[in-house]
Design a protein around this motif. Structure first.
Motif, PDB file in Angstrom:
ATOM      1  N   CYS A  22       3.584   6.547  -7.295  1.00  0.00           N
ATOM      2  CA  CYS A  22       4.969   6.090  -7.501  1.00  0.00           C
ATOM      3  C   CYS A  22       5.059   4.572  -7.392  1.00  0.00           C
ATOM      4  CB  CYS A  22       5.908   6.766  -6.507  1.00  0.00           C
ATOM      5  SG  CYS A  22       5.358   6.667  -4.804  1.00  0.00           S
ATOM      6  N   CYS A  23       4.190   3.969  -6.574  1.00  0.00           N
ATOM      7  CA  CYS A  23       4.234   2.509  -6.379  1.00  0.00           C
ATOM      8  C   CYS A  23       3.559   1.778  -7.538  1.00  0.00           C
ATOM      9  CB  CYS A  23       3.558   2.139  -5.059  1.00  0.00           C
ATOM     10  SG  CYS A  23       4.183   3.086  -3.679  1.00  0.00           S
ATOM     11  N   ARG A  24       2.962   2.541  -8.459  1.00  0.00           N
ATOM     12  CA  ARG A  24       2.372   1.935  -9.660  1.00  0.00           C
ATOM     13  C   ARG A  24       3.249   2.175 -10.885  1.00  0.00           C
ATOM     14  NH1 ARG A  24      -2.145   3.818  -6.985  1.00  0.00           N
ATOM     15  NH2 ARG A  24      -3.559   2.140  -6.415  1.00  0.00           N
ATOM     16  N   ARG A  69      13.800  -7.372  -8.299  1.00  0.00           N
ATOM     17  CA  ARG A  69      12.908  -6.235  -8.091  1.00  0.00           C
ATOM     18  C   ARG A  69      11.699  -6.718  -7.307  1.00  0.00           C
ATOM     19  NH1 ARG A  69       8.370  -6.947 -10.968  1.00  0.00           N
ATOM     20  NH2 ARG A  69       8.435  -7.991 -12.987  1.00  0.00           N
ATOM     21  N   LEU A  70      10.925  -5.754  -6.783  1.00  0.00           N
ATOM     22  CA  LEU A  70       9.690  -6.130  -6.094  1.00  0.00           C
ATOM     23  C   LEU A  70       8.670  -6.603  -7.122  1.00  0.00           C
ATOM     24  CD1 LEU A  70       9.283  -3.215  -3.504  1.00  0.00           C
ATOM     25  CD2 LEU A  70      10.187  -5.525  -3.122  1.00  0.00           C
ATOM     26  N   GLY A  71       7.824  -7.535  -6.721  1.00  0.00           N
ATOM     27  CA  GLY A  71       6.783  -8.032  -7.611  1.00  0.00           C
ATOM     28  C   GLY A  71       5.630  -7.043  -7.736  1.00  0.00           C
ATOM     29  N   ALA A  77       0.450  -2.477  -9.765  1.00  0.00           N
ATOM     30  CA  ALA A  77       0.885  -1.878  -8.488  1.00  0.00           C
ATOM     31  C   ALA A  77       1.835  -2.834  -7.762  1.00  0.00           C
ATOM     32  CB  ALA A  77      -0.324  -1.588  -7.612  1.00  0.00           C
ATOM     33  N   CYS A  78       2.718  -2.287  -6.951  1.00  0.00           N
ATOM     34  CA  CYS A  78       3.632  -3.093  -6.137  1.00  0.00           C
ATOM     35  C   CYS A  78       2.820  -4.048  -5.253  1.00  0.00           C
ATOM     36  CB  CYS A  78       4.475  -2.136  -5.281  1.00  0.00           C
ATOM     37  SG  CYS A  78       5.437  -2.970  -4.014  1.00  0.00           S
ATOM     38  N   VAL A  79       3.341  -5.245  -5.025  1.00  0.00           N
ATOM     39  CA  VAL A  79       2.596  -6.228  -4.210  1.00  0.00           C
ATOM     40  C   VAL A  79       2.360  -5.739  -2.781  1.00  0.00           C
ATOM     41  CG1 VAL A  79       3.122  -8.392  -5.409  1.00  0.00           C
ATOM     42  CG2 VAL A  79       4.779  -7.467  -3.803  1.00  0.00           C
ATOM     43  N   ARG A  86      -1.453   3.005   0.465  1.00  0.00           N
ATOM     44  CA  ARG A  86      -0.387   3.023   1.484  1.00  0.00           C
ATOM     45  C   ARG A  86       0.516   1.805   1.330  1.00  0.00           C
ATOM     46  NH1 ARG A  86      -4.713   4.411   5.352  1.00  0.00           N
ATOM     47  NH2 ARG A  86      -4.817   2.149   5.482  1.00  0.00           N
ATOM     48  N   CYS A  87       1.772   1.995   1.752  1.00  0.00           N
ATOM     49  CA  CYS A  87       2.741   0.899   1.707  1.00  0.00           C
ATOM     50  C   CYS A  87       2.558   0.044   2.970  1.00  0.00           C
ATOM     51  CB  CYS A  87       4.148   1.491   1.654  1.00  0.00           C
ATOM     52  SG  CYS A  87       5.421   0.233   1.860  1.00  0.00           S
ATOM     53  N   ARG A  88       2.349  -1.261   2.770  1.00  0.00           N
ATOM     54  CA  ARG A  88       2.142  -2.139   3.933  1.00  0.00           C
ATOM     55  C   ARG A  88       3.420  -2.239   4.772  1.00  0.00           C
ATOM     56  NH1 ARG A  88      -1.260  -4.885   0.102  1.00  0.00           N
ATOM     57  NH2 ARG A  88      -3.362  -5.030   0.949  1.00  0.00           N
ATOM     58  N   ALA A  97      12.076   0.563   7.035  1.00  0.00           N
ATOM     59  CA  ALA A  97      12.037  -0.856   6.628  1.00  0.00           C
ATOM     60  C   ALA A  97      11.828  -1.009   5.119  1.00  0.00           C
ATOM     61  CB  ALA A  97      10.927  -1.577   7.385  1.00  0.00           C
ATOM     62  N   LYS A  98      11.487   0.086   4.439  1.00  0.00           N
ATOM     63  CA  LYS A  98      11.217   0.001   2.985  1.00  0.00           C
ATOM     64  C   LYS A  98      12.538  -0.059   2.202  1.00  0.00           C
ATOM     65  CE  LYS A  98       8.732   3.824   2.573  1.00  0.00           C
ATOM     66  NZ  LYS A  98       7.826   4.855   2.042  1.00  0.00           N
ATOM     67  N   PRO A  99      12.473  -0.515   0.937  1.00  0.00           N
ATOM     68  CA  PRO A  99      13.686  -0.439   0.097  1.00  0.00           C
ATOM     69  C   PRO A  99      14.152   1.009  -0.048  1.00  0.00           C
ATOM     70  CG  PRO A  99      12.012  -1.812  -0.939  1.00  0.00           C
ATOM     71  CD  PRO A  99      11.349  -1.152   0.236  1.00  0.00           C
ATOM     72  N   ALA A 101      15.150   2.732  -2.590  1.00  0.00           N
ATOM     73  CA  ALA A 101      14.586   3.483  -3.729  1.00  0.00           C
ATOM     74  C   ALA A 101      13.254   4.121  -3.337  1.00  0.00           C
ATOM     75  CB  ALA A 101      14.404   2.553  -4.923  1.00  0.00           C
ATOM     76  N   CYS A 102      12.456   3.419  -2.532  1.00  0.00           N
ATOM     77  CA  CYS A 102      11.147   3.957  -2.108  1.00  0.00           C
ATOM     78  C   CYS A 102      11.333   5.092  -1.102  1.00  0.00           C
ATOM     79  CB  CYS A 102      10.303   2.870  -1.467  1.00  0.00           C
ATOM     80  SG  CYS A 102      10.148   1.394  -2.459  1.00  0.00           S
ATOM     81  N   ARG A 103      12.367   4.983  -0.277  1.00  0.00           N
ATOM     82  CA  ARG A 103      12.594   6.006   0.738  1.00  0.00           C
ATOM     83  C   ARG A 103      13.093   7.302   0.102  1.00  0.00           C
ATOM     84  NH1 ARG A 103      16.354   3.629   5.286  1.00  0.00           N
ATOM     85  NH2 ARG A 103      15.679   5.553   6.323  1.00  0.00           N
TER      86      ARG A 103
HETATM   87  S1  SF4 Z   1       7.607  -1.213  -1.120  1.00  0.00           S
HETATM   88 FE1  SF4 Z   1       6.053   0.193  -0.433  1.00  0.00          FE
HETATM   89  S2  SF4 Z   1       6.792   2.243  -1.045  1.00  0.00           S
HETATM   90 FE2  SF4 Z   1       7.977   0.703  -2.214  1.00  0.00          FE
HETATM   91  S3  SF4 Z   1       6.864   0.508  -4.166  1.00  0.00           S
HETATM   92 FE3  SF4 Z   1       6.096  -1.100  -2.749  1.00  0.00          FE
HETATM   93  S4  SF4 Z   1       4.293  -0.161  -1.783  1.00  0.00           S
HETATM   94 FE4  SF4 Z   1       5.470   1.479  -2.693  1.00  0.00          FE
END
Ligand code: SF4
Length: 423
Positions: A22-24, A69-71, A77-79, A86-88, A97-99, A101-103
């Motif tokens: 999903c993060c890609r 948006r996230l870079g 892949a998401c930065v 895994r999401c840092r 703590a995540k956005p 949309a990710c949650r």
């Molecule tokens: S913030 Fe974390 S969960 Fe959201 S897209 Fe980026 S890596 Fe994935």
């Protein structure tokens, strides 16, 4: 605000298995507060967040746009995604703590009168595989998410139309939905026959004028129509004729939308990508020569190679596709606000077309691997590819896509396509 009760699909389990898919695949739009929160986390290259890529990218063409948006990393892949999928942000600061949309992913919450239905996106492989904890056991977490995403006054949102200009109230609309679900769930009946019966039921419902079929009369009407639909579908599906030539062309164009890849990396390739898609659409319309491989798992095989019978479907397909259809129906994830404002009848016809589209894509994956039979993994991958777009790609809500669905329905080709690609 008092929360509305949640209706959870009882047949679906899910937990995240950190595949990172999903993060890609998705662009994650963030609110100004989310941006501020992530900035205050002070991510550095020492923690693995690439220094040469922006963490936030402005959205929209206007210079003053405040949407971000996230870079992404160079591979799309998401930065904030690490090498282990895994999401840092999650690993260091916790899930909250995540956005948002990710949650939320892969859940979807839809108002249904005095309750909220929950559906899931089958673009997540763990959803397709039914891997993880039951949704019932995660009710507390889902209630917390509901609080974040369901707007105030959701109980006042109108129900979807049944067909153009035919609208019932919420309890009546939900009776129609329950009847669809009952037909899809019928014990001891093979999936394709259940699906054809449900399509026939929906078609008859689409012909009804509801002005005088309200209240208690509605249940009698739904019962009579169910029985008629059940009787009208022949037990031997081999008697159903092949899809029409026009229907096959419309179907290939529809499948071409499902096999596109709309990730950040593709969108960055600009005109080159647009020309590639236009050229591919022409090839899909013609349906001769090689199928243009629009994304990575696909290789070029002949259109003609996908038409002969691929033998009996793996037995697991019945469970996977039944669960898919029922989760979408129970979760109201196929019509109304959750599906481009489309009436229930057209929305179900569109959902039913996912089945031959998935079978066609699965054939492509199998043929690309040099096989003439389908394995369950082909179907699972094909479903994840198709459901990435269904209900989410803006193209599916456009007039040409919708008129394609209506035209296939009026040609009676949806049932024929289902039977043709299931053989
Ligand atoms: S913030 Fe974390 S969960 Fe959201 S897209 Fe980026 S890596 Fe994935």
């Amino acid at each position: 605000m008092a929360q509305l009760p949640l209706q959870l699909p009882s047949l679906q389990n899910w937990s995240c298995h950190s595949c990172g898919g999903c993060c890609r695949q998705h662009l994650i739009e963030i609110t100004p507060e989310e941006r501020q929160r992530i900035e205050s986390q002070h991510w550095t290259a020492a923690e693995g967040v690439p220094a040469d890529r922006p963490q936030f990218v402005r959205l929209g063409l206007l210079p003053g746009s405040k949407r971000y948006r996230l870079g992404h990393q160079a591979d799309g892949a998401c930065v904030f995604l690490d090498g282990q999928g895994r999401c840092r942000i999650h690993a260091k600061f916790g899930e909250a703590a995540k956005p948002l949309a990710c949650r939320i992913y892969p859940y979807a919450f839809h108002p249904a009168g005095k309750s909220i239905t929950v559906s899931l996106r089958f673009s997540c492989p763990s959803v397709v595989a039914n891997r993880g904890k039951s949704l019932e056991s995660q009710k507390r977490d889902l209630k917390a998410l509901e609080k974040l995403v369901v707007p105030e006054g959701a109980e006042r949102m109108p129900p979807p139309e049944i067909s153009p200009r035919q609208r019932l109230d919420w309890p009546e609309t939900l009776h129609v939905v329950q009847q669809i679900d009952r037909l899809l769930a019928a014990d001891g009946v093979p999936l394709m026959r259940r699906l054809l019966r449900t399509l026939q039921f929906v078609k008859l419902v689409g012909q009804a004028q509801f002005a005088k079929i309200r209240g208690p009369r509605l249940d009698d009407f739904l019962q009579i129509v169910s029985e008629a639909a059940t009787a009208e579908v022949h037990d031997d599906l081999a008697t159903i004729s092949e899809p029409s030539r026009a229907g096959r062309m419309q179907f290939r164009l529809l499948v071409a939308q499902y096999v596109r890849k709309d990730t950040f990396a593709e969108q960055q390739s600009g005109w080159r990508n647009r020309w590639r898609l236009l050229w591919a659409a022409l090839r899909f319309a013609r349906g001769t020569g090689l199928v243009p491989p629009l994304q990575e798992p696909f290789v070029a095989v002949g259109f003609a190679d996908l038409e002969p019978a691929f033998g009996p479907l793996p037995p697991e397909v019945d469970e996977i596709m039944t669960r898919y259809l029922r989760v979408k129906v129970q979760g109201l994830h196929f019509c109304g606000a959750a599906y481009y404002g489309v009436p229930l009848v057209e929305g179900f016809q569109s959902l039913a077309l996912v089945v031959p589209a998935v079978l066609w894509i699965a054939r492509w994956l199998a043929a690309g691997a040099g096989r003439r039979n389908l394995e369950v993994d082909d179907l699972a991958r094909a479903l994840a590819i198709a459901d990435h777009h269904h209900g989410y790609s803006p193209a599916f809500g456009l007039a040409n896509f919708r008129s394609r669905v209506r035209s296939l329905a009026s040609l009676d080709d949806i049932s024929k396509l289902i039977v043709w690609y299931a053989r």
